[in-house]
Design a protein around this motif. Structure first.
Motif, PDB file in Angstrom:
ATOM      1  N   GLY A 137      34.106  48.082  30.077  1.00  0.00           N
ATOM      2  CA  GLY A 137      33.812  49.512  29.879  1.00  0.00           C
ATOM      3  C   GLY A 137      33.755  49.961  28.420  1.00  0.00           C
ATOM      4  O   GLY A 137      32.855  50.727  28.045  1.00  0.00           O
ATOM      5  N   PHE A 161      32.415  43.264  35.576  1.00  0.00           N
ATOM      6  CA  PHE A 161      32.142  44.627  35.130  1.00  0.00           C
ATOM      7  C   PHE A 161      32.408  45.645  36.224  1.00  0.00           C
ATOM      8  O   PHE A 161      32.253  46.853  36.018  1.00  0.00           O
ATOM      9  N   GLY A 169      29.887  42.296  39.638  1.00  0.00           N
ATOM     10  CA  GLY A 169      30.023  43.758  39.670  1.00  0.00           C
ATOM     11  C   GLY A 169      29.945  44.264  41.095  1.00  0.00           C
ATOM     12  O   GLY A 169      29.104  45.098  41.422  1.00  0.00           O
ATOM     13  N   SER A 188      21.993  45.796  41.361  1.00  0.00           N
ATOM     14  CA  SER A 188      21.664  47.220  41.365  1.00  0.00           C
ATOM     15  C   SER A 188      20.624  47.487  40.279  1.00  0.00           C
ATOM     16  O   SER A 188      20.475  46.707  39.343  1.00  0.00           O
ATOM     17  N   THR A 200      34.583  48.084  38.659  1.00  0.00           N
ATOM     18  CA  THR A 200      35.826  48.828  38.473  1.00  0.00           C
ATOM     19  C   THR A 200      36.972  48.083  39.153  1.00  0.00           C
ATOM     20  O   THR A 200      38.138  48.290  38.833  1.00  0.00           O
TER      21      THR A 200
HETATM   22  P1  NAD Z   1      25.786  49.501  43.429  1.00  0.00           P
HETATM   23  O1  NAD Z   1      26.518  49.881  44.664  1.00  0.00           O
HETATM   24  O2  NAD Z   1      24.529  50.215  43.070  1.00  0.00           O
HETATM   25  O3  NAD Z   1      25.385  47.942  43.526  1.00  0.00           O
HETATM   26  C1  NAD Z   1      26.274  46.969  43.995  1.00  0.00           C
HETATM   27  C2  NAD Z   1      25.571  45.608  44.028  1.00  0.00           C
HETATM   28  O4  NAD Z   1      26.502  44.618  44.461  1.00  0.00           O
HETATM   29  C3  NAD Z   1      24.383  45.538  44.966  1.00  0.00           C
HETATM   30  O5  NAD Z   1      23.372  44.741  44.390  1.00  0.00           O
HETATM   31  C4  NAD Z   1      24.966  44.846  46.203  1.00  0.00           C
HETATM   32  O6  NAD Z   1      23.998  44.168  46.980  1.00  0.00           O
HETATM   33  C5  NAD Z   1      25.933  43.887  45.557  1.00  0.00           C
HETATM   34  N1  NAD Z   1      26.990  43.482  46.473  1.00  0.00           N
HETATM   35  C6  NAD Z   1      27.856  44.276  47.150  1.00  0.00           C
HETATM   36  N2  NAD Z   1      28.685  43.507  47.902  1.00  0.00           N
HETATM   37  C7  NAD Z   1      28.331  42.229  47.686  1.00  0.00           C
HETATM   38  C8  NAD Z   1      28.792  40.986  48.181  1.00  0.00           C
HETATM   39  N3  NAD Z   1      29.801  40.904  49.039  1.00  0.00           N
HETATM   40  N4  NAD Z   1      28.202  39.863  47.729  1.00  0.00           N
HETATM   41  C9  NAD Z   1      27.178  39.919  46.862  1.00  0.00           C
HETATM   42  N5  NAD Z   1      26.698  41.054  46.366  1.00  0.00           N
HETATM   43  C10 NAD Z   1      27.252  42.202  46.786  1.00  0.00           C
HETATM   44  O7  NAD Z   1      26.839  49.562  42.243  1.00  0.00           O
HETATM   45  P2  NAD Z   1      26.635  49.570  40.622  1.00  0.00           P
HETATM   46  O8  NAD Z   1      26.198  50.914  40.162  1.00  0.00           O
HETATM   47  O9  NAD Z   1      25.856  48.395  40.191  1.00  0.00           O
HETATM   48  O10 NAD Z   1      28.150  49.396  40.175  1.00  0.00           O
HETATM   49  C11 NAD Z   1      28.871  48.239  40.536  1.00  0.00           C
HETATM   50  C12 NAD Z   1      30.262  48.270  39.924  1.00  0.00           C
HETATM   51  O11 NAD Z   1      30.142  48.229  38.514  1.00  0.00           O
HETATM   52  C13 NAD Z   1      31.054  49.528  40.236  1.00  0.00           C
HETATM   53  O12 NAD Z   1      32.403  49.174  40.389  1.00  0.00           O
HETATM   54  C14 NAD Z   1      30.845  50.390  39.008  1.00  0.00           C
HETATM   55  O13 NAD Z   1      31.884  51.314  38.809  1.00  0.00           O
HETATM   56  C15 NAD Z   1      30.819  49.328  37.937  1.00  0.00           C
HETATM   57  N6  NAD Z   1      30.089  49.722  36.728  1.00  0.00           N
HETATM   58  C16 NAD Z   1      30.695  49.453  35.540  1.00  0.00           C
HETATM   59  C17 NAD Z   1      30.079  49.788  34.357  1.00  0.00           C
HETATM   60  C18 NAD Z   1      30.764  49.439  33.064  1.00  0.00           C
HETATM   61  O14 NAD Z   1      30.266  49.718  31.989  1.00  0.00           O
HETATM   62  N7  NAD Z   1      31.910  48.799  33.122  1.00  0.00           N
HETATM   63  C19 NAD Z   1      28.848  50.422  34.357  1.00  0.00           C
HETATM   64  C20 NAD Z   1      28.213  50.660  35.578  1.00  0.00           C
HETATM   65  C21 NAD Z   1      28.853  50.278  36.762  1.00  0.00           C
END
Ligand code: NAD
Length: 309
Positions: free
Chosen positions: A285, A262, A240, A178, A264
């Protein structure tokens, strides 16, 4: 099982302590404003955590709720308010390109999340300072920065090597590309010398600085490799995937790898991964929030520097 489980609470403790001491000894009161303009329970939870950590460290945190259509004006108001030192927005708001526009409405001098184009551009181009005199470090997005700190904490960074090359020889797989976390993280780690396999739903890209780190900044190449190919090669696996059903295939993880989640959701099967990994970090987090506050103090100082000059 000899796996060591490392919790974000412990990793973030030294950063929280340092923030607390800095704020107390310098008798400063940096103010962070968080804008909540969606109904997402995860955003409300994140806001709750931010408030709690800020209260602990001495940062003044104000949560401002508004409708998404009022958000732009509210951000501009906070940009102009000298009493506000940092601004963050709980995304997604519109969930499309308008969110990207809003990220650039936040004044670069108050952008604690490092999402403004200037910071994002500098990060991808391995430009580490805002000024020629190298007195102001660029702000790095909180979650990717938090993940770098996790990797430093667990010893993936090699302190014998010079800064900027400390991941030379490391192979990292990141399952997520992402714009908020996965792609910036791949760039940061590759800029620090790692070979990164960046996995998304459509395939795998390789981020690297070439053999012997001959490139100044990372380059990206397409590969036909699969997850089955790259996981056994990886010293570190970071995941993630925002889905409760997704699990990284534990049997493909290299014996003694470092595994960091990372998302959720629990992307690793806890019992299985502990049979393979040397180090397992189930969540990050709390480190992200510590980085948010660290960025805030940095921006507070830059604003004071600008006023003085
Ligand atoms: P997003 O939906 O923008 O991106 C998800 C990514 O995962 C994409 O690149 C997608 O192609 C990939 N993906 C999805 N399914 C997949 C699979 N089966 N195989 C390979 N790749 C796959 O989400 P995001 O904003 O990057 O957030 C992702 C997660 O991280 C969420 O659970 C979010 O809550 C968490 N997050 C945590 C923190 C933290 O500080 N802990 C911060 C931001 C996001």
């Amino acid at each position: 099982m000899s796996c060591k489980v490392v919790l974000a609470q412990g990793i973030s403790a030294s950063y929280r302590e340092e923030l607390k001491n800095t704020i107390k000894t310098r008798n400063i009161r940096p103010k962070l404003v968080g804008f909540l303009a969606n109904e997402d329970p995860a955003a409300a939870k994140y806001a709750e955590w931010t408030a709690k950590t800020c209260a602990e460290t001495g940062v003044e945190f104000e949560l401002r709720k508004c409708s998404r259509n009022d958000l732009e004006d509210k951000i501009i108001e906070a940009n102009l308010d000298a009493g506000v030192h940092g601004i963050m927005v709980y995304y997604p708001v519109f969930g499309d390109r308008q969110d990207q526009y809003l990220q650039n409405v936040v004044d670069v001098s108050k952008d604690v999340e490092g999402l403004h184009h200037k910071y994002v551009y500098n990060m991808y181009h391995n430009i580490r300072f805002l000024d020629e005199a190298k007195t102001k470090k660029c702000i790095i997005p909180c979650t990717p920065l938090g993940l770098v700190k996790v990797m430093e904490y667990v010893g993936v960074y090699n302190g014998i090597l010079p800064h900027g090359n400390r991941l030379h020889g490391r192979v990292v797989t990141i399952i997520n590309r992402s714009e908020i976390v996965g792609r910036p993280l791949a760039a940061l780690l590759a800029n620090d010398g790692a070979k990164v396999y960046s996995v998304d739903i459509n395939g795998i890209q390789e981020f690297h600085r070439g053999v012997g780190l001959q490139l100044k900044k990372h380059e990206v190449s397409e590969t036909t490799l699969t997850v089955e190919d790259v996981l056994p090669l990886s010293d570190v696996v970071i995941t993630g995937v925002p889905s409760p059903s997704y699990k990284v295939p534990s049997h493909l993880i290299r014996d003694g790898a470092v595994c960091i989640n990372f998302s959720t959701y629990k992307n690793f099967d806890g019992d299985e991964i502990k049979k393979k990994a040397a180090i397992y970090v189930p969540a990050v987090g709390k480190v992200t929030v510590a980085m948010l506050e660290r960025n805030l103090v940095r921006l507070y100082d830059y604003q004071a520097q600008d006023r003085a000059s």
